[in-house]
Write a protein that holds these residues in place. Structure first.
Motif, short mmCIF file in Angstrom:
data_model
loop_
_atom_site.label_atom_id
_atom_site.label_comp_id
_atom_site.label_asym_id
_atom_site.label_seq_id
_atom_site.Cartn_x
_atom_site.Cartn_y
_atom_site.Cartn_z
N ASN A 68 0.85 -1.20 0.00
CA ASN A 68 0.00 0.00 0.00
C ASN A 68 0.88 1.25 0.00
N LEU A 69 1.18 1.73 -1.18
CA LEU A 69 2.10 2.87 -1.32
C LEU A 69 1.40 4.16 -0.94
N ARG A 70 2.13 5.04 -0.25
CA ARG A 70 1.54 6.30 0.20
C ARG A 70 2.64 7.30 0.57
N VAL A 71 2.21 8.55 0.73
CA VAL A 71 3.08 9.63 1.23
C VAL A 71 2.45 10.12 2.53
N ARG A 72 3.29 10.39 3.54
CA ARG A 72 2.76 10.90 4.81
C ARG A 72 3.43 12.21 5.17
N ILE A 73 2.63 13.13 5.67
CA ILE A 73 3.12 14.46 6.06
C ILE A 73 2.73 14.71 7.50
#
Length: 641
Positions: A68-73
């Motif tokens: 589950n690819l994602r970007v987190r900020i």
């Protein structure tokens, strides 16, 4: 997260010279639009996820149980930090040095030589170069990057204060991917706010095809107004973007702003695009294309090593950047992407080269771009002029490269002409034909080294007298282009410096009779000049293309023009020797004076001087300038006695 590190474990390295210049420019010139740092870092994180997904097609173990690819900020207002993390491909130590310590773009040094020191102008230039990771230093006084390559055991920490050097150290990191921690400047703490960060992502990165997540705090157990029990919720990461590939959405759903922001994502360009075309093609070959025309040319447009092309996706899976097989070279400035349903997921550049699906998509995309430009030229001429000023010389490669679309390309070409005193190239071939004189059946043009040389060419004299428009060509590529563009809309394109001049019905009988009488008055002169210039000219003849000049040189129909010879010589090609045809204006006083000259030695000297003058006007230089000066000085002294 991080193992304890001693100073001995750290390695200090210096930035490449160009990186120092870029960092200085970032901090001082892009300050007015500083929030773009987040757009750039999120875009890079998305690219890292794309690359992992592609590699995992052949090696599923790279996911390590987390597909589950994602970007987190996240933000920490107390520490004044912003952290952007992804679980994408990650980097090795060598890749960290290559990506963060150097600028691996050909022509970089030349680009920085063009910087003026004027921040407003330089910030425009930097847009052509691309912003990228270093935009972090617009808002941060130091940046920490922690990264582990998928499939690798070692992780690396990179740290810099954006000055002359950076440190590297091996660390422990449990998961793959990259984490970037921005230590915000004191006056940029506004960005350590979830609300501020969320608003920037919504504005710039809503189109990112993977989730961009921020932490949402849970709620404690509570009691409702009617005494009912409200169950506590746990905090969790929540996607704050649509996480749907923009090009898969219907055009009617998308706003211009969304298209513009997506362009900046795929191109890393600072400017907005001039125009774009979004199309879904169904039938024998199925694909979606989203093609953009930039407003500014990239700094390395003419660099042979520059990579260009479209982003290629197959069934929404990223395959490669810079897939050049889908665009001809003369459209190498086009940005955007293709998503094909008919190509295999493991397609390579080699397979693309001779693939029938590739050829069909290339043909369709080329036609799409040419139609897009044609509409802009007809409906938004001011915007088209912006495009032409940036990319016109590249488009001029088209007639030689793409025979199938030659007529369509020709419609898009723009030229300077004798109807304007300015060097602006804004006359189309269609414009020219609409203004042609009654009885005119050819499109006339002249090619020279510069606009001034073209505008003042002696070959234009008869055309000015008769009010016939001539196109003025002075770009280096022009002669080569015109050797392939010989006809447009049924009209022959004719160089005014080539062969014998035939104006057809534009010459009336009275004019022809006057010309014959002028030639008769100096009968025998052609033979005398031909003898005097033996071995220096192919032929001597009279001409009536001149009104103010005594003589000119022209190129035989079957010989290489002087401009083409210069072009060939400039790229190291052998150029065959071709003698010019020397034309005399029988109406000119100097020619008439030459005819009356009895001293054969002086006659020969005058003939050579007239030939050298004509060659100088045509070619801009002489093989023996000293000889020309010597002969001219001798004749001037003789006249003064």
């Amino acid at each position: 997260m991080e193992n304890a590190m001693t100073a001995a474990q750290k390695e200090t390295l210096g930035f490449q010279t160009e990186v120092k210049q870029l960092l200085n420019l970032m901090i001082h010139s892009l300050y007015s639009n500083k929030e773009i740092f987040l757009r750039e870092l999120v875009s890079n994180a998305s690219d890292a996820a794309d690359k992992l997904r592609f590699l995992a097609l052949s090696d599923g173990n790279l996911y390590q149980g987390d597909a589950n690819l994602r970007v987190r900020i996240s933000a920490d207002s107390e520490k004044g930090t912003v952290t952007i993390s992804d679980n994408g491909i990650g980097m090795t130590r060598e890749e960290v040095i290559s990506s963060l310590g150097t600028i691996a773009k050909s022509g970089t040094a030349d680009f920085f030589k063009n910087l003026t020191g004027d921040q407003a102008k330089d910030s425009q230039l930097i847009g052509q170069f691309g912003v990228g990771f270093y935009s972090a230093f617009i808002v941060a006084d130091s940046v920490t990057v922690r990264t582990r390559k998928a499939g690798e055991a070692k992780a690396i920490e990179w740290h810099s204060q954006g000055e002359g050097e950076y440190t590297l150290a091996e660390i422990g990191k449990e998961d793959r991917g990259t984490e970037i921690i921005l230590h915000l400047r004191e006056d940029e703490k506004e960005f350590a706010s979830d609300y501020r960060l969320k608003s920037i992502v919504t504005k710039y990165s809503d189109h990112i095809a993977i989730p961009v997540e921020m932490w949402e705090e849970g709620t404690p157990e509570s009691e409702g107004p009617d005494g009912e029990k409200i169950v506590a919720t746990e905090g969790q990461w929540q996607a704050i973007n649509r996480a749907t590939a923009l090009w898969t959405r219907d055009k009617s759903e998308l706003s211009d702003d969304e298209y513009k922001e997506f362009y900046k994502h795929v191109s890393h360009d600072w400017e907005e695009p001039l125009t774009w075309a979004h199309n879904k093609v169904e039938g024998k070959t199925e694909y979606t294309s989203l093609l953009y025309i930039p407003k500014k040319a990239p700094f390395d447009l003419w660099n042979r090593d520059r990579q260009s092309g479209l982003k290629l996706y197959v069934q929404r899976v990223f395959i490669m950047d810079d897939a050049e097989q889908f665009m001809p070279s003369y459209l190498r400035f086009v940005k955007g992407l293709l998503d094909s349903n008919d190509l295999p997921l493991n397609v390579s550049r080699e397979i693309l080269q001779d693939n029938k699906v590739t050829q069909a998509i290339r043909k369709g995309c080329t036609s799409r771009v040419l139609k897009m430009l044609d509409r802009m030229g007809k409906n938004r001429p001011e915007e088209y002029q912006v495009f032409w000023n940036e990319f016109g010389q590249v488009m001029k490669e088209g007639p030689a490269e793409d025979f199938a679309h030659k007529e369509d390309i020709a419609k898009l070409l723009r030229f300077a002409s004798t109807l304007s005193d300015e060097s602006t190239q804004n006359v189309s071939l269609t414009d020219y034909i609409e203004r042609m004189k009654e009885g005119q059946d050819k499109i006339y043009y002249v090619v020279a080294d510069s606009f001034g040389a073209a505008k003042n060419s002696p070959h234009l004299e008869i055309f000015r007298k008769k009010g016939i428009e001539v196109l003025l060509l002075s770009d280096r590529v022009d002669e080569w282009m015109m050797s392939h563009l010989t006809e447009f809309d049924g009209k022959q394109l004719r160089s005014v410096t080539r062969g014998d001049l035939d104006l057809g019905s534009l010459d009336d009988e009275q004019t022809k009779q006057e010309q014959a009488e002028a030639e008769k008055a100096v009968e025998g002169l052609v033979e005398r000049v031909n003898t005097a210039l033996t071995g220096k000219v192919k032929e001597v003849r009279f001409t009536h293309r001149l009104t103010d000049s005594p003589a000119c040189v022209v190129t035989d129909e079957n010989d290489m023009s002087s401009q083409m010879a210069k072009l060939m010589a400039s790229v190291g090609q052998a150029v065959p020797e071709a003698l010019p045809i020397f034309e005399l204006n029988p109406d000119h006083q100097l020619v008439q004076h030459l005819n009356q000259m009895q001293d054969e030695e002086k006659f020969a000297q005058w003939s050579e001087v007239l030939l050298d003058q004509a060659l100088l006007a045509e070619r801009g230089s002489l093989k023996d300038p000293a000889g020309f000066v010597s002969r001219l000085n001798k004749l001037m002294l003789d006249l003064s006695k």
